[in-house]
Design a protein around this motif. Structure first.
Motif, PDB file in Angstrom:
ATOM      1  N   MET A   1       1.115   1.025  13.062  1.00 22.98           N
ATOM      2  CA  MET A   1       1.291   2.432  13.430  1.00 22.98           C
ATOM      3  C   MET A   1       2.630   2.960  12.897  1.00 22.98           C
ATOM      4  SD  MET A   1       1.181   4.040  17.240  1.00 22.98           S
ATOM      5  CE  MET A   1       1.345   5.784  17.530  1.00 22.98           C
ATOM      6  N   THR A   2       2.604   4.191  12.414  1.00 24.61           N
ATOM      7  CA  THR A   2       3.820   4.787  11.871  1.00 24.61           C
ATOM      8  C   THR A   2       4.811   5.132  12.994  1.00 24.61           C
ATOM      9  OG1 THR A   2       4.671   6.608  10.539  1.00 24.61           O
ATOM     10  CG2 THR A   2       2.627   7.039  11.698  1.00 24.61           C
ATOM     11  N   LYS A   3       6.087   4.811  12.754  1.00 25.97           N
ATOM     12  CA  LYS A   3       7.076   4.939  13.828  1.00 25.97           C
ATOM     13  C   LYS A   3       8.308   5.729  13.407  1.00 25.97           C
ATOM     14  CE  LYS A   3       8.064   1.434  16.587  1.00 25.97           C
ATOM     15  NZ  LYS A   3       8.396   0.066  17.044  1.00 25.97           N
ATOM     16  N   ILE A  31       3.025  10.182  17.994  1.00 24.18           N
ATOM     17  CA  ILE A  31       3.809   9.284  17.140  1.00 24.18           C
ATOM     18  C   ILE A  31       4.653   8.396  18.059  1.00 24.18           C
ATOM     19  CG2 ILE A  31       5.847   9.293  15.613  1.00 24.18           C
ATOM     20  CD1 ILE A  31       3.396   9.876  14.001  1.00 24.18           C
ATOM     21  N   ASP A  50       9.467   4.046   9.478  1.00 24.76           N
ATOM     22  CA  ASP A  50       8.958   4.920   8.414  1.00 24.76           C
ATOM     23  C   ASP A  50       9.782   6.190   8.312  1.00 24.76           C
ATOM     24  OD1 ASP A  50       6.672   3.312   7.875  1.00 24.76           O
ATOM     25  OD2 ASP A  50       5.792   4.079   9.735  1.00 24.76           O
ATOM     26  N   LYS A 142       2.194  11.468   9.621  1.00 20.85           N
ATOM     27  CA  LYS A 142       0.774  11.108   9.668  1.00 20.85           C
ATOM     28  C   LYS A 142       0.142  11.273   8.297  1.00 20.85           C
ATOM     29  CE  LYS A 142      -0.401  11.719  14.472  1.00 20.85           C
ATOM     30  NZ  LYS A 142      -1.020  12.590  15.466  1.00 20.85           N
ATOM     31  N   TYR A 145       1.885   8.397   5.910  1.00 13.05           N
ATOM     32  CA  TYR A 145       1.815   6.951   6.197  1.00 13.05           C
ATOM     33  C   TYR A 145       0.486   6.465   6.757  1.00 13.05           C
ATOM     34  CZ  TYR A 145       6.836   7.415   5.586  1.00 13.05           C
ATOM     35  OH  TYR A 145       8.087   7.693   5.084  1.00 13.05           O
ATOM     36  N   SER A 146      -0.442   7.379   7.071  1.00 10.31           N
ATOM     37  CA  SER A 146      -1.693   6.825   7.630  1.00 10.31           C
ATOM     38  C   SER A 146      -2.923   7.282   6.850  1.00 10.31           C
ATOM     39  CB  SER A 146      -1.817   7.159   9.099  1.00 10.31           C
ATOM     40  OG  SER A 146      -1.613   8.528   9.325  1.00 10.31           O
TER      41      SER A 146
END
Ligand SMILES: Cc1cc2nc3c(=O)[nH]c(=O)nc-3n(C[C@H](O)[C@H](O)[C@H](O)COP(=O)(O)O)c2cc1C
Length: 146
Positions: A1-3, A31, A50, A142, A145-146
């Protein structure tokens, strides 16, 4: 998961209030956020996120030495290609957030607008702007990165 990591220097809590509102905005967009005073963070850990959001109030027309040193260490580790944002409370000149944004950009970070500066204690409208920045950061992350 993007952080997202939010790091701040705040002597009287004004920049801290901004940091917390930015975190609230990003969390509202689902997030994962870790937020703390810079002296609680290890730059090596921050470099793993990220997105990195850094805030400092302005003293004597610049940022205080400890946060400048923290930025140096972070940039030395390498943060190219990450997403970033800069913010801070100020009194009359407000250089610190602008300097943070410049240094992040030079290090290859994609710094999103606005570089957010709030005079003294943030009011409701100011905090809404901080929440907006947190949401914009989250939307950007989002997409990227996803
Ligand atoms: C000794 C001192 C020097 C300051 N120098 C500046 C300055 O050069 N420019 C400016 O915009 N604000 C300056 N300020 C104001 C602070 O940036 C402002 O009070 C800010 O809201 C503090 O935020 P913080 O609680 O997050 O540290 C100064 C404040 C103090 C106490």
């Amino acid at each position: 998961m993007t952080k997202l990591a939010i790091v701040y220097l705040s002597t009287q809590g004004n920049t801290k209030m901004m940091a917390e509102a930015i975190a609230k905005g990003a969390r509202e967009k689902h997030i994962e956020v870790d937020i703390d005073n810079f002296y609680e963070w290890d730059p090596a850990d921050v470099a793993k996120y990220d997105a990195i959001c850094i805030g400092s109030s302005t003293f004597y027309y610049t940022m205080l030495e400890p946060i400048a040193k923290f930025l140096d260490e972070l940039i030395d580790i390498g943060i190219e290609g990450k997403t970033g944002a800069a913010f801070g409370s100020y009194g009359w000149s407000g250089e610190a957030p602008v300097q943070i944004a410049e240094r992040l950009r030079k290090a290859g970070v994609e710094v999103i607008d606005p570089v957010l500066r709030i005079q003294y204690i943030p009011n409701e409208k100011d905090l809404a702007e901080c929440i907006r920045l947190g949401k914009d950061l989250a939307i950007h992350m989002k997409k990227k990165y996803s």
